[in-house]
Design an enzyme around this catalytic site. Sequence first.
Site, PDB file in Angstrom:
ATOM      1  N   GLY A   8       0.660  -1.248  -0.022  1.00  0.00           N
ATOM      2  CA  GLY A   8      -0.067  -0.005   0.150  1.00  0.00           C
ATOM      3  C   GLY A   8       0.769   1.284   0.201  1.00  0.00           C
ATOM      4  O   GLY A   8       1.703   1.484   0.975  1.00  0.00           O
ATOM      5  N   VAL A  12      -0.507   6.940   3.938  1.00  0.00           N
ATOM      6  CA  VAL A  12       0.387   6.404   5.195  1.00  0.00           C
ATOM      7  C   VAL A  12       1.545   5.760   4.683  1.00  0.00           C
ATOM      8  O   VAL A  12       2.660   5.914   5.354  1.00  0.00           O
ATOM      9  CB  VAL A  12      -0.757   5.436   5.908  1.00  0.00           C
ATOM     10  CG1 VAL A  12       0.164   4.982   7.157  1.00  0.00           C
ATOM     11  CG2 VAL A  12      -1.729   6.382   6.503  1.00  0.00           C
ATOM     12  N   THR A  88      -9.036   0.671   4.082  1.00  0.00           N
ATOM     13  CA  THR A  88     -10.139   0.219   4.886  1.00  0.00           C
ATOM     14  C   THR A  88     -11.418   0.867   4.700  1.00  0.00           C
ATOM     15  O   THR A  88     -11.633   1.586   5.769  1.00  0.00           O
ATOM     16  CB  THR A  88      -9.429  -0.044   6.342  1.00  0.00           C
ATOM     17  OG1 THR A  88      -9.153   1.043   6.856  1.00  0.00           O
ATOM     18  CG2 THR A  88      -8.646  -1.080   6.612  1.00  0.00           C
ATOM     19  N   SER A 127      -2.327   0.230   8.714  1.00  0.00           N
ATOM     20  CA  SER A 127      -3.822   1.021   8.556  1.00  0.00           C
ATOM     21  C   SER A 127      -4.592   0.817   9.694  1.00  0.00           C
ATOM     22  O   SER A 127      -4.460  -0.335  10.404  1.00  0.00           O
ATOM     23  CB  SER A 127      -4.397   0.584   7.233  1.00  0.00           C
ATOM     24  OG  SER A 127      -4.065  -0.786   6.621  1.00  0.00           O
ATOM     25  N   GLU A 157      -0.615   4.172  12.914  1.00  0.00           N
ATOM     26  CA  GLU A 157       0.383   5.525  12.587  1.00  0.00           C
ATOM     27  C   GLU A 157      -0.496   6.644  13.138  1.00  0.00           C
ATOM     28  O   GLU A 157      -1.616   6.720  12.850  1.00  0.00           O
ATOM     29  CB  GLU A 157       0.524   5.479  10.947  1.00  0.00           C
ATOM     30  CG  GLU A 157       1.258   6.637  10.531  1.00  0.00           C
ATOM     31  CD  GLU A 157       2.599   6.831  11.340  1.00  0.00           C
ATOM     32  OE1 GLU A 157       3.315   5.912  11.441  1.00  0.00           O
ATOM     33  OE2 GLU A 157       2.635   7.877  12.011  1.00  0.00           O
ATOM     34  N   LEU A 159       0.474   9.871  12.153  1.00  0.00           N
ATOM     35  CA  LEU A 159       0.651  11.158  11.504  1.00  0.00           C
ATOM     36  C   LEU A 159      -0.446  11.822  11.058  1.00  0.00           C
ATOM     37  O   LEU A 159      -1.310  11.264  10.591  1.00  0.00           O
ATOM     38  CB  LEU A 159       1.818  10.708  10.279  1.00  0.00           C
ATOM     39  CG  LEU A 159       1.064  10.108   9.151  1.00  0.00           C
ATOM     40  CD1 LEU A 159       0.284  10.762   8.097  1.00  0.00           C
ATOM     41  CD2 LEU A 159       2.303   9.334   8.215  1.00  0.00           C
ATOM     42  N   PHE A 222     -11.237  11.007  20.300  1.00  0.00           N
ATOM     43  CA  PHE A 222     -10.997  12.152  21.081  1.00  0.00           C
ATOM     44  C   PHE A 222     -10.725  13.245  20.598  1.00  0.00           C
ATOM     45  O   PHE A 222     -11.210  14.375  20.814  1.00  0.00           O
ATOM     46  CB  PHE A 222      -9.743  11.852  22.172  1.00  0.00           C
ATOM     47  CG  PHE A 222     -10.252  10.799  23.232  1.00  0.00           C
ATOM     48  CD1 PHE A 222     -11.031   9.706  23.091  1.00  0.00           C
ATOM     49  CD2 PHE A 222      -9.784  11.194  24.688  1.00  0.00           C
ATOM     50  CE1 PHE A 222     -11.406   8.880  24.288  1.00  0.00           C
ATOM     51  CE2 PHE A 222     -10.068  10.336  25.572  1.00  0.00           C
ATOM     52  CZ  PHE A 222     -10.770   9.274  25.459  1.00  0.00           C
ATOM     53  N   CYS A 272      -9.744   9.612   8.107  1.00  0.00           N
ATOM     54  CA  CYS A 272      -9.556   8.903   9.376  1.00  0.00           C
ATOM     55  C   CYS A 272     -10.784   9.381  10.369  1.00  0.00           C
ATOM     56  O   CYS A 272     -11.602   8.230  10.958  1.00  0.00           O
ATOM     57  CB  CYS A 272      -8.418   9.184  10.124  1.00  0.00           C
ATOM     58  SG  CYS A 272      -7.145   8.754   9.082  1.00  0.00           S
ATOM     59  N   LYS A 335      -7.760  20.239   4.872  1.00  0.00           N
ATOM     60  CA  LYS A 335      -7.094  21.034   5.792  1.00  0.00           C
ATOM     61  C   LYS A 335      -5.832  21.744   4.767  1.00  0.00           C
ATOM     62  O   LYS A 335      -5.644  21.223   3.608  1.00  0.00           O
ATOM     63  CB  LYS A 335      -6.380  20.337   6.935  1.00  0.00           C
ATOM     64  CG  LYS A 335      -5.436  19.222   6.545  1.00  0.00           C
ATOM     65  CD  LYS A 335      -5.012  18.527   7.654  1.00  0.00           C
ATOM     66  CE  LYS A 335      -3.623  18.986   8.332  1.00  0.00           C
ATOM     67  NZ  LYS A 335      -3.330  17.982   9.348  1.00  0.00           N
TER      68      LYS A 335
END
EC number: 1.1.1.22
Length: 480
Positions: A8, A12, A88, A127, A157, A159, A222, A272, A335
């Site tokens: 992949g 990521v 995913t 992932s 991950e 990041l 969170f 995410c 972003k």
Amino acid sequence: MVKICCIGAGYVGGPTMAVIAFKCPAIEVAVVDIAFARIAAWNSDQLPIYEPGLEDIVKQCRGKNLFFSTEVEKHVSEADIIFVSVNTPTKTRGLGAGKAADLTYWESAARMIADVSKNDKIVVEKSTVPVKTAEAIEKILMHNSKGVKYQILSNPEFLAEGTAIEDLFNPDRVLIGGRDTPDGQKAIQALKEVYAQWVPKDRIICTNLWSAELSKLAANAFLAQRISSVNAMSALCEATGADVTQVSHAVGKDTRIGPKFLNASVGFGGSCFQKDILNLVYICECNGLQEVASYWKQVIRVNDYQKNRFVNRVVSSMFNTVSGKKIAILGFAFKKDTGDTRETPAIDVCKGLLGDNAHLSIYDPQVTEDQIRKDLSMNKFDWDNPIHLQPMSPTVIKHLNVVWDVYEATKGAHGLCLLTEWDEFKTLNFKRIYDNMEKPAFVFDGRNTVNVQKLRDIGFIVYSIGKPLDGWLKDMPAVA
Ligand code: UDX
Ligand code: UDX
Ligand code: ADP
């Protein structure tokens, strides 16, 4: 020489492996993907993703100890450690549709590993996956093992896009979950040694498999919850005359809360947050934890509310109709400092305005016209599922214009919506923009990027998320 293979070559896998190769010259890293075009781009001067600092690192390592290839099976069979970083998506049909993760890509990667492996392997989940995926993958590998031993690790991950390289160079923590057996601990140790080449040991946290898997979902939930909390406050600020920036500042000064991630916005996006919360909700429901599920669901509801509220604000401010009016959209990425548009709030805002017959002129410094058109004609969740791509809808073609210049986008427009906080938007010549717009000229700032007072002084009617409303907006019907 230790050999690492990553299945992949996405947002990521690509940057993470580039940094491992950069920091560990003694390790050979191969990043493989079934998508030929993506691999070709990784091997070219035009990398498939935009990430500050990435190009430099790739150029330094590519061809030395970093390779991008479509020879998936060859590199998997040669590797000691295999990272799996495939997509995913959220399931769009069948059991758990709209919530559960679709592990099709994961399962096929695991079966391929089992097929081609001839020596013992460490298989690392990179992932984000639902809790207990490692166990499922372990079963697939064990039942097809042909004598090869596998150790499964979860190494989520953390990041963030736009700061991926910085985050990988200097992570808050590296999390490694594994089995509590001697072989499991040995595998954890082997992966720990890779990261220990540049990450201080006290930042490498080792846990059991399920804690590692759940920690990733929890961390994203969170973070998203903080944004929904501040966004919920922004609605109340507008209703009461409080200023959300002042409220966030005051709240964030409490060291128990902290100042980061409290910026009100038109809504969070990215690949995410929504996906991981939906996953969390599904896991809770499967375990009979309805109260917990509805608690987390609310984070997404508030995010959807925030996006709708923004569209309603635009329409209601402009005499309750945007039909036939040109509206400039500044920023489309989810972003700044990324060209990624996955789940960007701009998609919902644009669809909402197009639904009200607005004519949109869109500018983003990193997103292509092709991508924008694709995004606006896709159904929810399809972005992660290439086989579901829809043909373009006629409305999208007709009422949409994508340009490479802010001043062109805003020329003749009735309003402008600022949807991504690109730095360049802070230094625009708003006087020039104002002079070329229809009057009254509106600015709707979904990122609290502009200087509201300066723009009002120029003559704009300005709406900025969670800021005290000016007289004009107060007189318009309340936004639910
Ligand atoms: C996130 C997590 O931060 C990262 O740790 C995880 O590995 C992947 O998911 P990412 O989605 O790349 O990273 O970006 P992030 O900076 O978290 O921003 C997500 C969204 O929240 C963006 O749309 C951003 O604009 C929005 N956001 C962020 C706000 O609206 N307000 C804030 O205060 C912070
Ligand atoms: C709180 C605020 O902390 C304080 O800033 C405000 O001025 C008044 O309300 P207080 O209620 O005195 O102070 O105590 P606090 O330490 O916040 O604890 C409140 C409750 O939360 C307690 O029952 C505590 O046991 C519980 N708590 C706190 C947890 O269950 N988990 C935690 O991690 C922290
Ligand atoms: P992320 O943001 O998690 O990195 P991406 O969608 O950017 O996700 O990347 C996932 C990559 O995984 C895609 O480029 C896709 O082609 C690749 N992929 C999916 N399944 C396989 C597979 N079985 N073998 C190799 N690559 C795969």
